[in-house]
Motif scaffolding. Structure first.
Motif, PDB file in Angstrom:
ATOM      1  N   PRO A   1       0.858  -1.223   0.000  1.00 42.00           N
ATOM      2  CA  PRO A   1       0.000   0.000   0.000  1.00 42.00           C
ATOM      3  C   PRO A   1       0.870   1.241   0.000  1.00 42.00           C
ATOM      4  CG  PRO A   1       0.019  -0.993   2.180  1.00 42.00           C
ATOM      5  CD  PRO A   1       0.750  -1.956   1.266  1.00 42.00           C
ATOM      6  N   PRO A   2       0.354   2.320  -0.501  1.00 41.62           N
ATOM      7  CA  PRO A   2       1.118   3.570  -0.491  1.00 41.62           C
ATOM      8  C   PRO A   2       1.299   4.071   0.945  1.00 41.62           C
ATOM      9  CG  PRO A   2      -1.126   3.984  -1.167  1.00 41.62           C
ATOM     10  CD  PRO A   2      -0.989   2.479  -1.102  1.00 41.62           C
ATOM     11  N   PRO A   3       2.269   4.898   1.188  1.00 41.69           N
ATOM     12  CA  PRO A   3       2.476   5.413   2.553  1.00 41.69           C
ATOM     13  C   PRO A   3       1.306   6.284   3.004  1.00 41.69           C
ATOM     14  CG  PRO A   3       3.862   6.566   0.966  1.00 41.69           C
ATOM     15  CD  PRO A   3       3.244   5.425   0.228  1.00 41.69           C
ATOM     16  N   VAL A   4       1.108   6.272   4.303  1.00 44.47           N
ATOM     17  CA  VAL A   4      -0.002   7.047   4.877  1.00 44.47           C
ATOM     18  C   VAL A   4       0.297   8.527   4.737  1.00 44.47           C
ATOM     19  CG1 VAL A   4      -1.316   7.533   6.978  1.00 44.47           C
ATOM     20  CG2 VAL A   4      -0.524   5.214   6.488  1.00 44.47           C
ATOM     21  N   CYS A   5      -0.722   9.294   4.367  1.00 43.13           N
ATOM     22  CA  CYS A   5      -0.583  10.745   4.227  1.00 43.13           C
ATOM     23  C   CYS A   5      -0.750  11.406   5.599  1.00 43.13           C
ATOM     24  CB  CYS A   5      -1.622  11.282   3.239  1.00 43.13           C
ATOM     25  SG  CYS A   5      -1.507  13.064   2.998  1.00 43.13           S
ATOM     26  N   HIS A   6       0.200  12.249   5.934  1.00 46.27           N
ATOM     27  CA  HIS A   6       0.151  12.944   7.231  1.00 46.27           C
ATOM     28  C   HIS A   6      -0.175  14.416   7.094  1.00 46.27           C
ATOM     29  CE1 HIS A   6       1.743   9.550   9.581  1.00 46.27           C
ATOM     30  NE2 HIS A   6       2.516   9.295   8.531  1.00 46.27           N
ATOM     31  N   GLU A   7      -0.285  14.923   5.920  1.00 45.54           N
ATOM     32  CA  GLU A   7      -0.554  16.338   5.720  1.00 45.54           C
ATOM     33  C   GLU A   7      -1.891  16.491   5.015  1.00 45.54           C
ATOM     34  OE1 GLU A   7       2.633  18.154   3.685  1.00 45.54           O
ATOM     35  OE2 GLU A   7       4.139  17.723   5.238  1.00 45.54           O
ATOM     36  N   PHE A   8      -2.775  17.246   5.675  1.00 50.52           N
ATOM     37  CA  PHE A   8      -4.115  17.484   5.123  1.00 50.52           C
ATOM     38  C   PHE A   8      -4.402  18.981   5.220  1.00 50.52           C
ATOM     39  CE2 PHE A   8      -4.070  13.385   7.244  1.00 50.52           C
ATOM     40  CZ  PHE A   8      -4.467  12.525   6.227  1.00 50.52           C
ATOM     41  N   GLN A   9      -5.144  19.462   4.289  1.00 49.73           N
ATOM     42  CA  GLN A   9      -5.656  20.839   4.380  1.00 49.73           C
ATOM     43  C   GLN A   9      -7.009  20.779   5.090  1.00 49.73           C
ATOM     44  OE1 GLN A   9      -5.605  21.957   0.262  1.00 49.73           O
ATOM     45  NE2 GLN A   9      -3.468  22.691   0.356  1.00 49.73           N
ATOM     46  N   THR A  10      -6.907  20.563   6.383  1.00 51.80           N
ATOM     47  CA  THR A  10      -8.125  20.300   7.163  1.00 51.80           C
ATOM     48  C   THR A  10      -9.007  21.536   7.292  1.00 51.80           C
ATOM     49  OG1 THR A  10      -6.809  20.697   9.144  1.00 51.80           O
ATOM     50  CG2 THR A  10      -7.114  18.414   8.478  1.00 51.80           C
ATOM     51  N   ALA A  11      -8.433  22.719   7.236  1.00 49.21           N
ATOM     52  CA  ALA A  11      -9.268  23.917   7.300  1.00 49.21           C
ATOM     53  C   ALA A  11     -10.216  23.970   6.117  1.00 49.21           C
ATOM     54  CB  ALA A  11      -8.381  25.164   7.348  1.00 49.21           C
TER      55      ALA A  11
END
Length: 1550
Positions: A1138-1148
């Motif tokens: 599986p691809p690596p987990v994403c830790h950066e989100f534009q949560t705003a």
């Protein structure tokens, strides 16, 4: 006084030989001829008809001969009027010899020896005043005219002459006594010369006598004669009028030099003030005052016709008259009741003058003019007042227009020594226990000695000194013999068959009423610590007992309120507010009287001068002073006043009076129509409910402590079982409920559902009935009166906070509370539905108060919102308040949707109140207090605190690119601003969002979840949210649904054939179709760039980007093919990972999008506002940090401050008062108990709520060394605001109680004008955020709010639950704060530190600050000397807005502890329509159990009423909304929709 001096009465009665002329020995004709001839010649030289000439009389012999003729001429029949007139003229001219400049016609011998001849002429004048029998009315009038001339001449002579010797003065005084006795001694005959000259001869006598006191003080024989003569004229009304007139003038001068100019002045008319000669010394005034006071003997004799008629003239008349058998049957004696009343009223005026409350008008006391003043409306707020209509002025809603009692007034004993004997005798006339002595002793000589009852028996002193305040029976029995209740009444009063109907004892009721009223005012003027002789107390109590008896009306069987009862009630409002020994024995008798007055709506007092409203008000004052007695004294018996009680008599106890008092209170409230009286009754009703609830709670606690087998003490002796059994004879509280009037049917059969089986004495029964009655009357009668409506709503709010013990509550609780809320909603709906002309500021104020009361009920009873019907009703009225209409109208009407309604609220104030209620429903009901405690409705987390919990270490030290000089965060983080990690948006121009996209410090398991943390700053506070985007619920997120390594699948043996084709977007036939002209009409893309250089450049840039992207994709494809070929060549197989987990989100962006803020419709600017629904804020602009801090410093609740002071006896300076609380030895122990009942103590430096000053409020700071050291001994100084204060809060308001000291005053002086602390006062070092609940400081057992289970909003549920359990165990020992708010929880484990400068006071309290003082008085009389203006200097809160607080605008609650353990209340405040706040009422007597609660509620209500009255006031949430709008206008970033999207996709600036 003059017993050893000889009287000159015989000389007056037998006549003077000098009055007889030698011509009287000759026949009348000859004497008449001589007199006419001589007098005519003498009169010719006087200058009447021609110029005056010197008298031909040159020798003494000639003058004496002529005087014999003139003497005879004065005795001629009135038919010889001309001769008599000439005789008068001659003597009047000759008397000018005593003038400084005699007239020319005066004979020389007369000028040489004027005193000798003047004495002879004065004696001769007596013949003129002798009545002539058989003369007609006109002739009598002529005689009266000549008499007036003589009196005027003699009066002028006494005023201007400086040559009169003592003998002449005595001759003049004896002459005046003689003519008065001649004219006034006989029984009154209408229109005779005595009747016409009565007032004139008496005025001349009294005025000349006063002149003689100044110039030649009369001898004791003259004073004795004067007194005896006056006693013979007491059947004349004019005598009493002149007596009152002189007494008042002398008393006015006496008070002036005895008590100084500061003593209230007894104002008399300018004409009467001239009676006192200018050169009269103080000693002479005092001597004359005492002698004139006793010149008519005992005024009580006026109610005994037999005594008044026992004179020589009356006896002669009875002997010669055929119609009169006994002297006392003469018709003129029918005026005795009026004369008696006027005499006693004059004494009452003197009593009032010495008490420092002089009459406002004296008309009717000193003349015979008719009194036409209005009804008596004398108030009883600041002291007892008279029943006389002459001094009554209409008072304005609780404001007494009369001055209070003079502080320098004499002691009660002194006044009673002077007037007590007369007043007691007058008060007992017609009673079985009268103090009159027998007729035989009174007929001999009226005694004026001090009553022998002053010689106290030793046993009386012992009984009083033993501390038995109810030992009045011993006082009565041991009184002196002259005060025996068995003394007989004079026969003239007891034997009614011998008296004419106009002289029965009932006719003297007016005078008796005046006497009792004066006695009540004397005893109610008792000072703190003053002792009154027991014999006086005994006589007073017996007089009141007799006066309070309700007589049967002569016209029927109904009981009425007579003049005596009215006078007692009007003047004894302070009777039970003073420390009068044994006064409680009068409680049953006063209660009997009140049961006649208060429940009767149509009561008509007998006296036309008594106002029914003021009579009811005085009755309410008495009732309010008795409400707490039953639960205070419990089973203590009330002794009987009479000593002849039966052996088997079962004494009445105080607890047996409780149902009667409650019935009386309820019945009075049902029929009361006066607004002020209604508010007083509402205050008393809330006092009764809360006192009963507090008592039952305490009683339950005592029983639990004692165990079932332990005998209860005094306080627990009145259980419900005992009370119900002992009070079975009384009516139930529910029997007297009012019937619904016309128009009330819409409210249902309210009283049919009343739970009649409830215990009569329980607090729950009172709670239920008070709720029913007040709600019903609020809708039916009180809705049009603002003050009464506010008082009723304040009572309902107090009932909502009242805690009823669980054992007393029934299953009806839910229904009762639901019904109360339904009444409130109906009240709001009815007020809003009134026609537009009725809408006013007052109407909207009542609606706002109703919304606040509803919020109190819902927050105190959260279960109400579990009921669907109740929730619907409340939300409908909220909708009505916000929009002006309801979606669901009348039954059958279609429902209006939100977009169909027009927004037209009743007013902006109503809309704001409805919004506040809606917020309470959605956010606070069932959740107050929050995990932050009752001290704060907002989250204690801010940007700095959130960043401290961020997982990313880089977030703690971001680069700082700007100068943030105004930011408190820059000071805390030394160069880094937490604001740069947040995105700030404003939604709907009312809510500010601060979005943090950094993940908080959570476990690694949740690292992959998109997380956003919000700080929501809205009108109703600041809230912190943390949200995650989850694909599974929390309870399933940790489960694994597949094996860790399932292995590779088995390959299939057959390989599928993959067709190789190139996808086409159009069919192949398209290429074979030839192009037509239409196809060439669309230009090519390249042709559009020929003329537009900018478009060409953009196209070229786009082409380069496309080429770059094509090259990048081709390189990636090439790399992928090379990797596959490498793997294929090696013959190996590559596992799929599986691809690596994403830790950066534009949560705003995700948050705004998911909540619908980024849709096209949401981003469009509305037509009615220039502000878009979503606006970004620029935090880089200067001042943003400071404005943000200012916004956080605006509380979402109202904040009030009460300052408490302790005043020891006779203290008058602020420094002395502020020093009292430094030690517990200088204050009353009950004062410290009172302080502990006001609120719970909080540390100013650790307290996030209001602390009494804006510089230390809504912030958590670290205290410097020594600030939190424990104080072992203090008298309240611990709560001076420097380190600690007492605090209380609910969902609507917060209040701080501060006890100022000299030290705190200096501390506050160091605070600068902008509200910030000066350097060095507080440390600005880093704060400790991880404080545990046990570190909050010392919290006493009561009244700290208890904990509440903590709600969890964190990302880590399990961790927060563990923290909540730990904190809950740390605070499990906290107790209930008087059960008035929901139990608050301990604070969260971490708190923020908020440092920096607060905004100006106007940001926190729009419309000014209300100053409320609570002053504990050791001596009640000191209330008038408390330096309120100086104490205001120590009451700074920072909310003054630059204006100096005014003493007139301050509210003061005075508290005075009585010896019984109860407390007396006095209120003082600015005059206004809305200042009479409840539940405390001026003059109320309260118990220590509920003192703190009532003071707190009254203070809050005072401040709330003041805010309602202030047009410039904005509610807290409105001030926060305005601040947010201000920041939006100042810092918003105007962006188009694409720019906003670009801003959201970019990273926040660092």
């Amino acid at each position: 006084m003059y017993s050893e001096w000889a009287s000159l009465s015989s000389l007056i009665h037998n006549g003077n030989e000098e009055n007889f002329s030698v011509l009287g020995k000759f026949p009348m004709v000859e004497g008449k001829a001589v007199a006419v001839s001589v007098v005519k010649h003498l009169a010719g030289n006087l200058g009447i008809s021609q110029a005056a000439e010197p008298s031909p009389l040159t020798t003494d012999r000639e003058v004496l001969w002529c005087m014999e003729v003139v003497c005879f001429g004065l005795s001629l029949p009135l038919s010889e009027h001309d001769t008599i007139r000439d005789c008068v003229f001659v003597y009047c001219e000759w008397l000018s010899a005593l003038h400084p400049v005699p007239k020319i016609s005066v004979p020389k011998p007369v000028c040489e020896d004027p005193n000798l001849y003047a004495r002879k002429m004065i004696n001769h004048f007596h013949n003129l005043f002798v009545p002539r029998k058989g003369e007609g009315h006109d002739v009598i009038n002529r005689q009266a005219v000549l008499c007036h001339r003589v009196l005027r001449t003699l009066q002028t002579l006494a005023q201007v002459s400086n040559r009169m010797n003592r003998e002449t003065w005595e001759s003049l005084l004896l002459f005046l006594l003689a003519i008065n006795d001649t004219l006034l001694g006989p029984p009154t005959v209408k229109d005779d010369v005595g009747d016409q000259l009565c007032e004139r001869v008496l005025s001349v006598l009294f005025e000349v006598w006063l002149l003689a006191c100044s110039r030649c003080f009369p001898s004791p024989p003259l004073w004795k004669t004067f007194r005896e003569m006056c006693m013979n004229w007491r059947h004349r009304m004019a005598l009493i009028e002149q007596w009152n007139r002189v007494n008042l003038v002398l008393t006015s001068k006496l008070l002036e030099f005895m008590y100084g100019p500061s003593f209230p002045e007894l104002k008399v008319s300018e004409e009467d003030a001239q009676l006192i000669p200018s050169g009269m010394t103080n000693d002479c005034i005092a001597q004359a005052w005492y002698r004139f006071l006793h010149c008519i003997g005992d005024p009580v004799d006026l109610c005994h016709p037999a005594i008044i008629s026992q004179t020589q003239k009356f006896l002669q008349y009875a002997i010669t008259s055929e119609d009169v058998v006994d002297p006392y049957q003469h018709p003129c004696l029918t005026q005795l009741p009026k004369i008696f009343s006027k005499a006693i009223r004059g004494i009452a005026v003197l009593v009032d003058s010495f008490l420092g409350m002089p009459k406002a008008s004296l008309i009717g006391l000193t003349s015979g003019r008719t009194v036409t003043t209005s009804h008596s409306t004398a108030t009883t707020n600041s002291g007892p007042s008279s029943t006389s209509s002459l001094t009554s002025v209409l008072s304005n809603l609780g404001q007494d227009t009369r001055p209070p009692l003079a502080p320098a007034r004499p002691k009660c004993n002194s006044i009673l020594h002077m007037f007590g004997e007369w007043l007691f005798e007058a008060a007992h006339i017609g009673c079985h226990g009268s103090t009159h002595i027998s007729d035989n002793s009174r007929l001999g000589e009226a005694s004026t000695k001090r009553p022998s009852s002053l010689l106290l028996d030793g046993s009386v002193r012992k009984s009083i000194g033993s501390g038995n305040s109810l030992g009045i029976q011993g006082m009565v029995v041991n009184a002196s013999p002259s005060f025996s209740p068995a003394s007989s009444q004079p026969a003239s009063l007891n034997d009614a068959t011998e008296l004419p109907p106009t002289l029965t004892i009932e006719k003297f009721e007016s005078g008796r009423a005046e006497a009792l009223g004066a006695l009540c005012r004397i005893f109610c003027a008792k000072k703190t610590g003053e002792e009154i002789l027991p014999v006086y107390l005994a006589r007073f109590y017996l007089a009141l007992q007799q006066g309070l008896r309700i007589p049967e009306d002569r016209s029927g069987d109904a009981r009425v309120c007579g003049e005596v009862l009215s006078s007692i009630i009007l003047n004894s409002a302070d009777l039970f507010r003073l420390d009068l020994d044994g006064v409680q024995v009068l409680v049953p008798y006063v209660l009997d009287a009140l049961e006649i007055i208060l429940p009767d709506k149509e009561l008509s007092p007998k006296s036309q001068y008594v106002s029914k409203t003021e009579l009811r008000r005085a009755s309410i004052h008495l009732l309010l002073s008795m409400l707490v007695l039953p639960l205070h004294f419990q089973t203590l018996p009330i002794r009987e006043l009479s000593s002849g009680s039966e052996k088997n008599y079962n004494p009445l106890t105080f607890i047996q009076l409780k149902p009667r008092l409650m019935n009386l209170l309820i019945n009075a409230l049902q029929v009361e129509s006066d607004p002020q009286n209604t508010q007083m009754l509402l205050g008393g009703l809330l006092l009764s409910v809360q006192d009963a609830a507090a008592y039952e709670e305490m009683e339950q606690g005592i029983q639990l402590d004692q165990g079932p087998d332990t005998p209860s003490n005094l306080l627990s002796s009145a259980s419900d079982t005992m009370s119900s059994h002992s009070l079975s004879d009384y009516r139930s509280l529910t029997e007297d409920l009012p019937e619904l009037q016309e128009g009330d049917a819409a409210f249902g059969n309210l009283y049919y559902d009343y739970p009649c089986r409830l215990s009569k004495n329980s607090a729950h029964a009172l709670f239920v009935q008070a709720t029913y009655l007040v709600c019903h009357r609020l809708m039916s009668s009180w809705k049009s009166d603002l003050n009464v409506s506010l008082a009723a709503l304040e009572l309902l709010a107090g009932l909502a906070r009242t805690h009823i013990r669980k054992t007393a509550r029934k299953l009806t609780d839910d229904l009762e509370c639901k019904r109360a809320v339904k009444w409130l909603c109906d009240y709001v709906a009815q007020q809003c539905s009134r026609p537009p002309p009725a809408h006013s500021k007052d109407l909207h104020s009542s609606i706002v108060a109703a919304f606040q009361t509803a919020a109190t009920w819902l927050s105190a009873h959260p279960f109400l919102l579990h009921d669907k019907e109740c929730l619907t009703t409340v939300l409908e009225v909220v909708e009505l308040g916000i929009s002006g209409t309801k979606s669901q109208g009348k039954p059958g009407e279609p429902i209006k949707m939100k977009e169909e309604k027009e927004l037209k609220p009743a007013s902006m104030r109503v809309r704001d109140a409805a919004e506040a209620l809606l917020t309470v429903i959605l956010e606070q009901v069932g959740y107050f207090p929050s995990p932050c405690g009752a001290e704060s409705l907002s989250s204690l987390l801010d940007e700095a605190a959130l960043l401290r919990h961020c997982r990313s270490p880089s977030s703690l030290t971001p680069p700082f690119h700007r100068n943030c000089s105004n930011s408190f965060y820059s000071e805390q983080y030394k160069g880094s601003s937490p604001l740069h990690h947040f995105r700030y948006f404003v939604i709907e121009n009312s809510t500010m969002l601060a979005l943090l996209e950094e993940p908080l410090g959570v476990s690694d398991e949740q690292d992959s979840q998109p997380t956003v943390t919000l700080l929501i700053r809205g009108p109703f506070g600041r809230h912190a949210w943390s949200m995650q985007l989850r694909h599974l619920p929390r309870h399933k997120s940790g489960s694994k649904y597949h094996a860790p390594n399932p292995g590779r699948p088995i390959p299939m043996g057959e390989t599928s054939v993959r067709p190789d084709f190139k996808p086409r977007y159009f069919p192949e036939s398209v290429d074979r179709i030839p192009l037509c002209k239409v196809d060439h009409s669309i230009p090519s893309l390249e042709s559009t760039f020929v003329e537009d250089e900018k478009s060409s450049m953009e196209h070229a840039h786009l082409a380069r980007l496309m080429e770059r992207q094509v090259a990048a994709e081709a390189a990636a494809m090439q790399k992928s093919k090379a990797l596959l070929e490498q793997i294929r060549d090696s013959g190996g197989q590559v596992e799929c990972t599986p691809p690596p987990v994403c830790h950066e989100f534009q949560t705003a962006r995700l948050f705004l999008s998911h909540f619908g803020f980024l849709s096209s419709e949401s981003l469009k600017e509305p037509l009615n506002s220039p502000i878009a629904p979503l606006m970004a804020l620029d935090i880089n602009q200067p001042g943003f940090s400071h404005d943000l801090e200012t916004l956080d410093g605006i509380s979402c609740r109202t904040c009030d401050t009460v300052h408490l002071f302790y005043v020891r006896a006779r203290q008058k300076t602020a420094d002395e008062i502020l020093s009292n609380v430094n030690s517990s030895s200088t204050v009353n122990p009950h004062f410290l108990e009172f302080l502990s009942s006001l609120g719970w103590p909080v540390s100013v430096h650790k307290h996030p709520g209001w602390s009494g000053h804006v510089s230390t409020s809504w912030r958590v700071t670290e205290s410097s060394s020594g600030f939190d050291l424990p104080v072992s001994d203090h008298g309240g100084s611990l709560y001076n605001g420097e380190n600690k204060v007492l605090y209380w809060a609910d969902v609507n308001s917060e209040i701080a109680f501060v006890v100022p000291t000299l030290k705190s005053q200096k501390f506050m002086d160091t605070i600068s004008t902008d509200g910030s602390l000066t350097s060095g006062e507080l440390s600005s070092g880093p704060a400790s955020f991880d404080r545990s609940f046990s570190d909050r400081g010392y919290l006493p057992p009561t009244p700290v709010p208890p904990e509440k289970p903590m709600r969890t909003f964190s990302l880590d549920l399990e961790r927060q639950q563990q923290l909540a359990q730990q904190d809950g165990s740390a605070g499990a020992s906290s107790s209930n704060m008087a059960n008035e708010i929901m139990p608050p929880a301990p604070p969260p484990p971490t708190r923020q530190k908020r440092l920096g400068r607060q905004g100006p006071g106007s940001l926190h309290s729009s419309g000014g600050d209300t100053k409320v003082l609570v002053v504990w008085l050791e001596s009640f009389e000191d209330w008038i000397n408390v330096p309120i203006g100086d104490l205001l200097n120590s009451m700074a809160t920072g909310l003054e807005g630059g204006t100096r607080p005014s003493e007139r605008e301050s509210f003061v609650i005075f508290l005075h502890a009585l010896q019984t353990g109860l407390l007396r209340v006095k209120l003082q405040g600015p005059s206004g329509r809305m200042t009479l706040a409840t539940p405390l009422v001026d003059g109320m007597v309260v118990s220590r159990r509920v003192l703190g609660t009532l003071v707190r509620q009254t203070s809050l209500n005072m401040c709330r009423r003041r805010r309602l009255e202030n047009d410039a006031y904005h509610p807290p949430h409105v001030r926060r909304r305005l601040k947010i709008q201000e920041m939006t206008q100042k810092y918003m970033i105007k962006m188009s929709e694409p720019e906003l999207y670009t801003y959201l996709f970019s990273s926040p600036p660092s």
